[in-house]
Write a protein that holds these residues in place. Sequence first.
Motif, PDB file in Angstrom:
ATOM      1  N   ALA A  23       0.849  -1.197   0.000  1.00  0.00           N
ATOM      2  CA  ALA A  23       0.000   0.000   0.000  1.00  0.00           C
ATOM      3  C   ALA A  23       0.883   1.244   0.000  1.00  0.00           C
ATOM      4  CB  ALA A  23      -0.902  -0.010   1.223  1.00  0.00           C
ATOM      5  N   ASP A  24       0.617   2.149  -0.929  1.00  0.00           N
ATOM      6  CA  ASP A  24       1.486   3.314  -1.062  1.00  0.00           C
ATOM      7  C   ASP A  24       0.745   4.584  -0.665  1.00  0.00           C
ATOM      8  OD1 ASP A  24       0.418   4.743  -3.670  1.00  0.00           O
ATOM      9  OD2 ASP A  24       0.432   2.588  -4.071  1.00  0.00           O
ATOM     10  N   PRO A  25       1.480   5.635  -0.297  1.00  0.00           N
ATOM     11  CA  PRO A  25       0.839   6.880   0.151  1.00  0.00           C
ATOM     12  C   PRO A  25       0.018   7.552  -0.935  1.00  0.00           C
ATOM     13  CG  PRO A  25       3.209   7.181  -0.141  1.00  0.00           C
ATOM     14  CD  PRO A  25       2.945   5.717  -0.236  1.00  0.00           C
ATOM     15  N   PHE A  26       0.362   7.348  -2.201  1.00  0.00           N
ATOM     16  CA  PHE A  26      -0.409   7.982  -3.275  1.00  0.00           C
ATOM     17  C   PHE A  26      -1.834   7.432  -3.309  1.00  0.00           C
ATOM     18  CE2 PHE A  26       3.997   8.462  -4.683  1.00  0.00           C
ATOM     19  CZ  PHE A  26       4.022   9.808  -5.008  1.00  0.00           C
ATOM     20  N   ALA A  27      -1.975   6.125  -3.118  1.00  0.00           N
ATOM     21  CA  ALA A  27      -3.315   5.545  -3.091  1.00  0.00           C
ATOM     22  C   ALA A  27      -4.112   6.079  -1.914  1.00  0.00           C
ATOM     23  CB  ALA A  27      -3.223   4.023  -3.025  1.00  0.00           C
ATOM     24  N   ALA A  28      -3.445   6.252  -0.769  1.00  0.00           N
ATOM     25  CA  ALA A  28      -4.125   6.773   0.417  1.00  0.00           C
ATOM     26  C   ALA A  28      -4.580   8.209   0.219  1.00  0.00           C
ATOM     27  CB  ALA A  28      -3.198   6.668   1.627  1.00  0.00           C
ATOM     28  N   LEU A  29      -3.811   8.979  -0.551  1.00  0.00           N
ATOM     29  CA  LEU A  29      -4.144  10.384  -0.786  1.00  0.00           C
ATOM     30  C   LEU A  29      -5.102  10.568  -1.950  1.00  0.00           C
ATOM     31  CD1 LEU A  29      -0.584  11.936  -0.404  1.00  0.00           C
ATOM     32  CD2 LEU A  29      -2.511  12.293   1.139  1.00  0.00           C
ATOM     33  N   SER A  30      -5.342   9.506  -2.716  1.00  0.00           N
ATOM     34  CA  SER A  30      -6.165   9.601  -3.929  1.00  0.00           C
ATOM     35  C   SER A  30      -5.593  10.631  -4.896  1.00  0.00           C
ATOM     36  CB  SER A  30      -7.614   9.945  -3.589  1.00  0.00           C
ATOM     37  OG  SER A  30      -8.193   8.945  -2.791  1.00  0.00           O
ATOM     38  N   ALA A  31      -4.281  10.617  -5.070  1.00  0.00           N
ATOM     39  CA  ALA A  31      -3.609  11.583  -5.943  1.00  0.00           C
ATOM     40  C   ALA A  31      -2.714  10.854  -6.926  1.00  0.00           C
ATOM     41  CB  ALA A  31      -2.784  12.572  -5.128  1.00  0.00           C
ATOM     42  N   MET A  32      -2.761  11.314  -8.188  1.00  0.00           N
ATOM     43  CA  MET A  32      -1.876  10.782  -9.226  1.00  0.00           C
ATOM     44  C   MET A  32      -1.295  11.935 -10.027  1.00  0.00           C
ATOM     45  SD  MET A  32      -3.844   7.478 -10.871  1.00  0.00           S
ATOM     46  CE  MET A  32      -5.444   8.256 -11.073  1.00  0.00           C
ATOM     47  N   SER A 263      -3.462  15.600 -26.714  1.00  0.00           N
ATOM     48  CA  SER A 263      -4.054  16.291 -25.559  1.00  0.00           C
ATOM     49  C   SER A 263      -4.516  15.307 -24.503  1.00  0.00           C
ATOM     50  CB  SER A 263      -5.237  17.159 -26.012  1.00  0.00           C
ATOM     51  OG  SER A 263      -6.239  16.358 -26.629  1.00  0.00           O
ATOM     52  N   MET A 264      -4.620  14.038 -24.875  1.00  0.00           N
ATOM     53  CA  MET A 264      -4.883  12.956 -23.928  1.00  0.00           C
ATOM     54  C   MET A 264      -3.893  11.831 -24.193  1.00  0.00           C
ATOM     55  SD  MET A 264      -8.992  12.409 -23.579  1.00  0.00           S
ATOM     56  CE  MET A 264      -8.767  10.948 -22.555  1.00  0.00           C
ATOM     57  N   ALA A 265      -3.615  11.057 -23.149  1.00  0.00           N
ATOM     58  CA  ALA A 265      -2.726   9.906 -23.305  1.00  0.00           C
ATOM     59  C   ALA A 265      -3.550   8.629 -23.360  1.00  0.00           C
ATOM     60  CB  ALA A 265      -1.740   9.849 -22.140  1.00  0.00           C
ATOM     61  N   GLY A 266      -3.009   7.610 -23.990  1.00  0.00           N
ATOM     62  CA  GLY A 266      -3.675   6.313 -24.009  1.00  0.00           C
ATOM     63  C   GLY A 266      -3.376   5.536 -22.737  1.00  0.00           C
ATOM     64  N   GLY A 267      -3.825   4.289 -22.677  1.00  0.00           N
ATOM     65  CA  GLY A 267      -3.519   3.436 -21.542  1.00  0.00           C
ATOM     66  C   GLY A 267      -4.469   3.538 -20.373  1.00  0.00           C
ATOM     67  N   ASP A 268      -5.593   4.218 -20.543  1.00  0.00           N
ATOM     68  CA  ASP A 268      -6.551   4.372 -19.448  1.00  0.00           C
ATOM     69  C   ASP A 268      -7.407   3.116 -19.313  1.00  0.00           C
ATOM     70  OD1 ASP A 268      -9.022   4.720 -21.239  1.00  0.00           O
ATOM     71  OD2 ASP A 268      -7.625   6.229 -21.988  1.00  0.00           O
ATOM     72  N   GLY A 269      -8.396   3.175 -18.412  1.00  0.00           N
ATOM     73  CA  GLY A 269      -9.240   2.019 -18.146  1.00  0.00           C
ATOM     74  C   GLY A 269     -10.555   2.008 -18.878  1.00  0.00           C
ATOM     75  N   CYS A 382     -18.997   7.044 -15.874  1.00  0.00           N
ATOM     76  CA  CYS A 382     -17.954   6.268 -16.554  1.00  0.00           C
ATOM     77  C   CYS A 382     -16.650   7.043 -16.653  1.00  0.00           C
ATOM     78  CB  CYS A 382     -18.428   5.873 -17.955  1.00  0.00           C
ATOM     79  SG  CYS A 382     -19.603   4.517 -17.965  1.00  0.00           S
ATOM     80  N   SER A 383     -16.747   8.321 -16.995  1.00  0.00           N
ATOM     81  CA  SER A 383     -15.535   9.106 -17.205  1.00  0.00           C
ATOM     82  C   SER A 383     -14.703   9.226 -15.940  1.00  0.00           C
ATOM     83  CB  SER A 383     -15.890  10.507 -17.734  1.00  0.00           C
ATOM     84  OG  SER A 383     -16.766  11.165 -16.836  1.00  0.00           O
ATOM     85  N   SER A 384     -15.351   9.214 -14.770  1.00  0.00           N
ATOM     86  CA  SER A 384     -14.597   9.288 -13.523  1.00  0.00           C
ATOM     87  C   SER A 384     -13.923   7.964 -13.203  1.00  0.00           C
ATOM     88  CB  SER A 384     -15.519   9.687 -12.368  1.00  0.00           C
ATOM     89  OG  SER A 384     -16.474   8.669 -12.101  1.00  0.00           O
ATOM     90  N   VAL A 385     -14.420   6.879 -13.803  1.00  0.00           N
ATOM     91  CA  VAL A 385     -13.844   5.561 -13.558  1.00  0.00           C
ATOM     92  C   VAL A 385     -12.660   5.312 -14.485  1.00  0.00           C
ATOM     93  CG1 VAL A 385     -14.284   3.087 -13.554  1.00  0.00           C
ATOM     94  CG2 VAL A 385     -16.045   4.656 -12.739  1.00  0.00           C
ATOM     95  N   TRP A 386     -12.897   5.415 -15.805  1.00  0.00           N
ATOM     96  CA  TRP A 386     -11.787   5.138 -16.720  1.00  0.00           C
ATOM     97  C   TRP A 386     -10.691   6.195 -16.634  1.00  0.00           C
ATOM     98  CZ3 TRP A 386     -11.030   9.101 -20.033  1.00  0.00           C
ATOM     99  CH2 TRP A 386     -12.122   9.793 -20.574  1.00  0.00           C
ATOM    100  N   GLY A 387     -11.025   7.382 -16.116  1.00  0.00           N
ATOM    101  CA  GLY A 387     -10.004   8.422 -15.980  1.00  0.00           C
ATOM    102  C   GLY A 387      -9.174   8.302 -14.717  1.00  0.00           C
ATOM    103  N   SER A 388      -9.572   7.407 -13.815  1.00  0.00           N
ATOM    104  CA  SER A 388      -8.832   7.294 -12.556  1.00  0.00           C
ATOM    105  C   SER A 388      -8.606   5.848 -12.142  1.00  0.00           C
ATOM    106  CB  SER A 388      -9.583   8.032 -11.440  1.00  0.00           C
ATOM    107  OG  SER A 388     -10.890   7.485 -11.263  1.00  0.00           O
ATOM    108  N   THR A 389      -8.553   4.943 -13.121  1.00  0.00           N
ATOM    109  CA  THR A 389      -8.236   3.554 -12.814  1.00  0.00           C
ATOM    110  C   THR A 389      -6.780   3.497 -12.368  1.00  0.00           C
ATOM    111  OG1 THR A 389      -9.789   2.835 -14.525  1.00  0.00           O
ATOM    112  CG2 THR A 389      -8.234   1.209 -13.701  1.00  0.00           C
ATOM    113  N   TYR A 390      -6.579   3.398 -11.089  1.00  0.00           N
ATOM    114  CA  TYR A 390      -5.242   3.528 -10.498  1.00  0.00           C
ATOM    115  C   TYR A 390      -4.272   2.500 -11.080  1.00  0.00           C
ATOM    116  CZ  TYR A 390      -1.920   4.552  -6.756  1.00  0.00           C
ATOM    117  OH  TYR A 390      -0.820   4.941  -6.055  1.00  0.00           O
TER     118      TYR A 390
END
Length: 482
Positions: A23-32, A263-269, A382-390
């Motif tokens: 478990a890493d601090p970034f996941a705990a902070l919800s920040a990427m 303007s966007m990167a690939g590899g999302d969820g 949906c956009s909040s999910v595929w845009g933040s799939t950790y």
Amino acid sequence: IGNPGRFWEQVCYLYKTGEDGIADPFAALSAMPAATSTIRDMTDVRFEVPEFVADKCTGCAQCWTQCPDAAIPGVVNSIDEVLQAAIKTASNGRSLDRLGQIVKHLSSESRKIMKGVPFTTFGDVLSQAYRNVVEKLKLDPDRRKALDDEFAPVYTALAEFPLAKAAPFFDLPESQEKGTGGLLSITVSPEACKGCNICVEVCPDEALVTVTQTDEIVDQLRRNWQLWENLPDTDDRYVNVSNLEEGIGVLSSLLLKKENYKSMAGGDGACMGCGEKTEVHLLLSAVNALMLPRAKKHVEKLDGLIADLDEKARQILASDADLSKLGVAEGKVDLPLEEQKQQAVKRISKMIEDLNDLRWRYAEGPTGKGRATLGMTNATGCSSVWGSTYPYNPYPFPWVNHLFQDAPSIAIGIFEGHMRKMGDGFIARSTSRSSRSSSGVSSPRKSSGSVRRSSPPAATGPCWTSGSRTSRGCLRPGSRCG
């Protein structure tokens, strides 16, 4: 919080190598950090990929416009640029100077061939052009062999590279001005493509076909992508936009610019073929195209203000200077100056300091990359999910996710805070203009009146709210960017 270096070491490296991290601090902070999804390779996700049929392409732009993953960019380059990019790719640390000396001749001969015979592939054209040029050179056997050895890897790279002679980019420019026609490259990103086949379905000319992915095809995609990365950006002559500020032009041609398309990167969820991603990508590309020139122009204006104020301060210091009364002690020069002029120099010095700080925020800032193109609040959906799939964040700018009923309020709050910080910039610019146009010695005007008379600078950016359960729109009153 979102230090990219630490995030890569603590999180991304583990995901990239397939390890389970603690478990890493970034996941705990919800920040990427921004654009972390670039670490993800979609090669093992897809089973099929699009294959380009060069002689059928008409340059309709459907593929690169509708691709949801920004995985099939279209770029237009002159033949010279294509050859130079291929030489750079094929050189691999060795010199190809002999071939470099005949690039202009190869380009001219290729152009003649393409005008005279039906186009199939650029590899065929280049092969014939090389034979024609070498015959004219009348080289001795040793020099011919040395040139052939340099040409071979360049030809191999371009023989499989997807290039088309499309009427909007080659025939039309050539008819208007000789030597201006460009080649359209349709290159699949091996790491971003998910194999959804939308580009194949929307192509009206069957210039893209679906093929089963094999190891050989993946290797070819990677070689082509390496060459694509060495291509320069599309020249403005091929971008069919007459007035970007007024929205007069063709949206798809804006995407011919690499910086807009990415303007966007690939590899999302997101799911394969996600239509919502296509909408967001087009929106962000349009904002990118609008804001980057504005920001550049704004920085140029700041540079002009700083230079003019510096010159004005030096004039004040030099005016009425009596060299016979200069005092020199311990390596310092004591320059007598009237009290009123001293205050004027101090005011100008403070203005320059404020403008330099403002310029730093636009051009560099804490990250060293300058200002973000925009900020976005994302509502639940949906956009909040595929845009933040950790840990895969596809956005190269700051954004925040919140419950659907609160996202518009969050966006308005961010916008108002943004404008409050920019208010200091308005004041700095307004007072600087006033000082530049005056003698520099009189008392400054009140800043509040100056700000009321000044319109916001062109670099003011939009703030967007998006999501499946909220209305999407620009929160900047009077904005033309929608």
